[in-house]
Motif scaffolding. Structure first.
Motif, PDB file in Angstrom:
ATOM      1  N   ARG A  23      46.468  41.282  29.035  1.00 58.14           N
ATOM      2  CA  ARG A  23      45.962  41.324  27.655  1.00 58.14           C
ATOM      3  C   ARG A  23      45.019  40.173  27.346  1.00 58.14           C
ATOM      4  N   LEU A  24      45.390  38.974  27.798  1.00 53.14           N
ATOM      5  CA  LEU A  24      44.624  37.780  27.470  1.00 53.14           C
ATOM      6  C   LEU A  24      43.572  37.425  28.515  1.00 53.14           C
ATOM      7  N   GLY A  25      43.814  37.827  29.752  1.00 56.58           N
ATOM      8  CA  GLY A  25      43.011  37.373  30.876  1.00 56.58           C
ATOM      9  C   GLY A  25      43.702  36.177  31.504  1.00 56.58           C
ATOM     10  N   ASN A  26      43.569  36.042  32.818  1.00 55.85           N
ATOM     11  CA  ASN A  26      44.245  34.951  33.533  1.00 55.85           C
ATOM     12  C   ASN A  26      43.875  33.582  32.989  1.00 55.85           C
ATOM     13  N   GLU A  27      42.581  33.361  32.777  1.00 55.64           N
ATOM     14  CA  GLU A  27      42.118  32.042  32.352  1.00 55.64           C
ATOM     15  C   GLU A  27      42.657  31.688  30.963  1.00 55.64           C
ATOM     16  N   TYR A  29      45.296  32.892  29.485  1.00 57.30           N
ATOM     17  CA  TYR A  29      46.743  32.692  29.609  1.00 57.30           C
ATOM     18  C   TYR A  29      47.037  31.284  30.134  1.00 57.30           C
ATOM     19  N   GLU A  30      46.365  30.886  31.206  1.00 53.46           N
ATOM     20  CA  GLU A  30      46.616  29.574  31.809  1.00 53.46           C
ATOM     21  C   GLU A  30      46.269  28.441  30.850  1.00 53.46           C
ATOM     22  N   ILE A  31      45.174  28.581  30.107  1.00 52.44           N
ATOM     23  CA  ILE A  31      44.790  27.555  29.129  1.00 52.44           C
ATOM     24  C   ILE A  31      45.831  27.470  28.019  1.00 52.44           C
ATOM     25  N   ALA A  32      46.259  28.626  27.499  1.00 58.27           N
ATOM     26  CA  ALA A  32      47.266  28.649  26.432  1.00 58.27           C
ATOM     27  C   ALA A  32      48.576  28.043  26.919  1.00 58.27           C
ATOM     28  N   LEU A  33      48.950  28.321  28.142  1.00 66.08           N
ATOM     29  CA  LEU A  33      50.162  27.759  28.719  1.00 66.08           C
ATOM     30  C   LEU A  33      50.031  26.242  28.860  1.00 66.08           C
ATOM     31  N   LYS A  34      48.883  25.797  29.346  1.00 64.41           N
ATOM     32  CA  LYS A  34      48.631  24.366  29.555  1.00 64.41           C
ATOM     33  C   LYS A  34      48.654  23.584  28.238  1.00 64.41           C
ATOM     34  N   HIS A  35      48.130  24.196  27.166  1.00 65.09           N
ATOM     35  CA  HIS A  35      48.053  23.533  25.863  1.00 65.09           C
ATOM     36  C   HIS A  35      49.299  23.745  25.003  1.00 65.09           C
ATOM     37  N   GLY A  36      50.294  24.399  25.553  1.00 62.93           N
ATOM     38  CA  GLY A  36      51.539  24.593  24.820  1.00 62.93           C
ATOM     39  C   GLY A  36      51.489  25.688  23.775  1.00 62.93           C
ATOM     40  N   GLU A  37      50.444  26.499  23.796  1.00 61.28           N
ATOM     41  CA  GLU A  37      50.351  27.616  22.852  1.00 61.28           C
ATOM     42  C   GLU A  37      51.255  28.766  23.287  1.00 61.28           C
ATOM     43  N   ILE A  38      51.564  28.804  24.564  1.00 67.29           N
ATOM     44  CA  ILE A  38      52.567  29.713  25.109  1.00 67.29           C
ATOM     45  C   ILE A  38      53.610  28.824  25.768  1.00 67.29           C
ATOM     46  N   GLU A  39      54.862  29.031  25.378  1.00 70.25           N
ATOM     47  CA  GLU A  39      55.957  28.292  25.982  1.00 70.25           C
ATOM     48  C   GLU A  39      56.966  29.276  26.547  1.00 70.25           C
ATOM     49  N   ILE A  40      57.498  28.942  27.679  1.00 66.59           N
ATOM     50  CA  ILE A  40      58.555  29.734  28.289  1.00 66.59           C
ATOM     51  C   ILE A  40      59.776  28.823  28.336  1.00 66.59           C
ATOM     52  N   VAL A  41      60.753  29.144  27.472  1.00 67.08           N
ATOM     53  CA  VAL A  41      61.882  28.254  27.283  1.00 67.08           C
ATOM     54  C   VAL A  41      63.183  29.060  27.278  1.00 67.08           C
ATOM     55  N   PRO A  42      64.159  28.657  28.080  1.00 64.35           N
ATOM     56  CA  PRO A  42      65.459  29.325  27.993  1.00 64.35           C
ATOM     57  C   PRO A  42      66.153  28.960  26.687  1.00 64.35           C
ATOM     58  N   LEU A  43      67.011  29.832  26.214  1.00 62.75           N
ATOM     59  CA  LEU A  43      67.708  29.593  24.951  1.00 62.75           C
ATOM     60  C   LEU A  43      68.497  28.289  24.957  1.00 62.75           C
ATOM     61  N   GLU A  44      68.940  27.867  26.123  1.00 62.47           N
ATOM     62  CA  GLU A  44      69.720  26.634  26.203  1.00 62.47           C
ATOM     63  C   GLU A  44      68.937  25.412  25.731  1.00 62.47           C
ATOM     64  N   PHE A  45      67.606  25.514  25.648  1.00 62.72           N
ATOM     65  CA  PHE A  45      66.774  24.368  25.306  1.00 62.72           C
ATOM     66  C   PHE A  45      66.112  24.486  23.939  1.00 62.72           C
TER      67      PHE A  45
END
Length: 143
Positions: A23-27, A29-45
């Motif tokens: 949907r976003l494109g690889n680049e 997605y990677e930029i959003a992940l790097k800048h914290g706009e996308i976070e992958i966090v388990p519920l424990e945290f």
């Protein structure tokens, strides 16, 4: 599992990451992940956090405990949406699961019912394959 937090989460998130990259494109997605706009966090945290101006996706929510679900829904901030994705029939828990608890509470609490939505997919909504649909019909009688 050994490895970084992201490496531990990858088996469960592979499909979501593929969809986001498509949907976003690889680049992007990677930029959003790097800048914290996308976070992958388990519920424990998530303790101590608040989700404002956010879109939060909880996948496999049928495997959350009630305590984990309480921790999640009490962190909803302004202008946020939380999507709980799961199938209550496919829980791995031996105890009551948080998704079923949330659905029951939403249904029984008029203000929550007015402010949220529950979408239940049926066999005819299956997009994986006809074979998958037939397995669902055989297992759960088409529900």
């Amino acid at each position: 599992l050994p490895g970084t937090l992201e490496e531990k989460m990858n088996p469960w998130l592979a499909e979501i990451i593929i969809i986001l990259k498509n949907r976003l494109g690889n680049e992007t997605y990677e930029i959003a992940l790097k800048h914290g706009e996308i976070e992958i966090v388990p519920l424990e945290f998530i303790r101590g956090r608040s989700f404002s101006n956010s879109f939060v996706l909880v996948t496999e929510a049928q495997n959350t405990t009630i305590d984990e679900m309480k921790a999640l829904v009490t962190r909803i901030g302004e202008d946020s949406k939380i999507v709980l994705d799961g199938d209550i029939r496919q829980t791995d828990l031996k105890q009551a699961n948080g998704l079923l608890w949330a659905i029951e509470l939403i249904t029984a609490t008029p203000p929550l019912h007015r402010m949220t939505g529950i979408m239940e997919f049926k066999v005819e909504d299956i997009v994986r394959s006809g074979l998958c649909a037939e397995w669902v019909k055989a297992i759960w009688g088409g529900r």
